[in-house]
Scaffold this motif. Structure first.
Motif, short mmCIF file in Angstrom:
data_model
loop_
_atom_site.label_atom_id
_atom_site.label_comp_id
_atom_site.label_asym_id
_atom_site.label_seq_id
_atom_site.Cartn_x
_atom_site.Cartn_y
_atom_site.Cartn_z
N GLN A 1 0.83 -1.19 0.00
CA GLN A 1 0.00 0.00 0.00
C GLN A 1 0.88 1.27 0.00
OE1 GLN A 1 -3.10 0.46 -0.38
NE2 GLN A 1 -4.13 -1.46 0.17
N THR B 1 -4.28 -4.33 -4.08
CA THR B 1 -4.53 -4.83 -5.42
C THR B 1 -3.55 -5.93 -5.75
OG1 THR B 1 -5.32 -2.66 -6.10
CG2 THR B 1 -4.71 -4.22 -7.85
N THR C 1 -6.67 -4.55 7.38
CA THR C 1 -7.45 -3.79 6.40
C THR C 1 -6.62 -3.46 5.17
OG1 THR C 1 -8.82 -2.85 8.16
CG2 THR C 1 -8.80 -1.69 6.05
N ARG D 1 -6.20 -6.60 3.02
CA ARG D 1 -7.40 -7.00 2.28
C ARG D 1 -7.70 -6.10 1.09
NH1 ARG D 1 -9.12 -7.81 7.57
NH2 ARG D 1 -10.23 -5.82 7.58
N THR D 2 -7.23 -4.85 1.15
CA THR D 2 -7.52 -3.92 0.07
C THR D 2 -6.38 -3.76 -0.93
OG1 THR D 2 -6.75 -2.08 1.46
CG2 THR D 2 -9.10 -2.58 1.50
#
Length: 425
Positions: free
Chosen positions: A216, A421, A415, A418-419
């Motif tokens: 991220q 890509t 979190t 899970r997000t």
């Protein structure tokens, strides 16, 4: 009557960083545990290793000489070699119990303020631990890691994680940093204040979760452990206490204290307190974990230049000014006594390499013990060895806040994971 021979004990002035830690009103105990697999070594074997690897390090022989009536005029003395028999002991219980009993109890005087414990019992993926506890006045977190690295058997030369020499800075940059250092911030809500208690919580983070979180933001360069930790702390404070706009009628930001190692390639193994602290605003009121991470990345990008200002201008100036008298030290440290200066402290430590052993026993994890600050604060330490990532939270808040904050930090990592890509093959 013949002349008596007096033993001359060298006395050394405390550095500016040492003295700030001495007079900040906190217990000032920090720790680092190395967790190993295998049968615990005999205590005498550990004492022999300590004598072999640490006896030549002068800092480990320092004893704090406090004058009567206060810390003014405190000096380091070296009355003689330390005794491994007095400094190495078997912990009476497990690592969690050792951290809980150490965090708010300063080490007694008379001996160099550090202890090494052999901690039996399976915990955190291993069978025993070697845990080093010290007064922060004597050693900073990087010093603990340096000492533990010296104690174990390392198959290859350690990579240097030291920074290059700091760039030159000017008075204008120093003025900006002074304004940032003295800005008023928010304290964590603690009602009533009298219920504050010291508490420690340790959590293991799944390596797959951490790896995914490090990707991220998905359209960016990825994130460092330090950036993830600071952003996760911002999210944890929001989850536990709500948005900052609900804390009080004031609109100041919440700050975290980010320790910055000032060692360079010329003094990577220097022991002591070669460190400064830079205040970074926490984006508690920013909606969304990824948006908070972006905000933290932007804020942390300024930290190296700001730390260079501390090393090149502010520390030398403070060292010169404080020689006029003890009152100067009290004035300089006054701001840091308030919880609004830094509601949290955040540090991430990565152990170089993952194949270290102690007499053939494999290192599987490290677990930090950050210092307990004043009531209304919390400290967060993230430690990594290979695939093992461990979070320690030390809080001086409500009795259950350490565990709740630790769980909220872990949830933020989940979190992000899970997000993320998925990468294209």
């Amino acid at each position: 009557m013949g002349k008596s021979t007096l033993l001359k004990i060298p006395r050394m002035r405390l550095s500016y960083a040492d003295e700030m830690l001495l007079v900040n009103g906190c217990p000032g105990v920090i720790g680092l545990a190395a967790v190993f697999s295998g049968e615990p070594p005999a205590p005498d074997r550990v004492r022999a290793r300590v004598a072999e690897r640490w006896s030549g390090l002068e800092r480990m022989h320092h004893v704090l000489d406090l004058p009567a009536g206060g810390a003014g005029g405190a000096r380091w003395t070296v009355p003689g070699p330390f005794d491994p028999g007095a400094h190495v002991a078997v912990a009476p219980a497990g690592l969690d119990a050792l951290w809980a009993t150490s965090v708010d109890r300063p080490l007694p005087g008379g001996l160099p303020p550090w202890r090494l414990y052999v901690v039996p019992g399976a915990a955190y993926g291993g069978d025993f631990a070697l845990a080093l506890v010290a007064q922060h006045t004597l050693l900073d977190g990087r010093s603990l890691a340096t000492l533990m690295r010296a104690l174990v058997d390392t198959p290859a030369a350690a990579r240097s994680t030291a920074r290059p020499a700091p760039a030159r800075t000017g008075l204008r940059a120093a003025g900006r940093e002074l304004r940032t250092m003295t800005a008023v911030g928010q304290s964590v809500p603690l009602r009533p204040p009298g219920e504050a208690r010291a508490a420690v919580a340790v959590r293991e983070l799944a390596v797959d979760t951490v790896r995914s979180a490090r990707r991220q933001p998905a359209d960016g360069r990825g994130a460092t452990l330090n950036e993830l930790l600071v952003a996760a702390v911002a999210g944890a404070l929001r989850a536990r206490y709500g948005p900052v706009r609900d804390w009080s009628a004031r609109h100041e930001p919440v700050y975290t204290a980010v320790p910055c190692d000032l060692r360079t390639r010329t003094n990577t193994a220097q022991l002591g307190n070669t460190v400064t602290v830079v205040r970074v605003p926490l984006p508690v009121d920013v909606d969304g974990p990824v948006a908070r991470l972006r905000a933290c990345q932007a804020a942390l990008a300024t930290v190296p230049d700001r730390a260079a200002v501390h090393a090149g201008v502010l520390f030398p100036a403070a060292e010169a000014v404080r020689r006029t008298g003890p009152w100067v030290t009290r004035l300089l440290t006054g701001r840091g006594r308030h919880t609004c200066f830094a509601a949290t402290a955040t540090t991430a430590l990565k152990w170089p390499g993952a194949a270290d052993t102690f007499d053939g026993r494999r290192l599987v994890r490290t677990v930090g013990l950050p210092p307990l600050q004043r009531p209304g604060t919390a400290s967060f330490a993230l430690a990594q060895v290979g695939d093992a990532v461990t979070l320690t939270v030390v809080s001086h808040l409500r009795p259950d806040d350490a565990g709740r904050l630790a769980d909220a930090v872990v949830a933020e990592f989940g979190t992000w994971a899970r997000t993320t890509t998925p990468s294209v093959p």
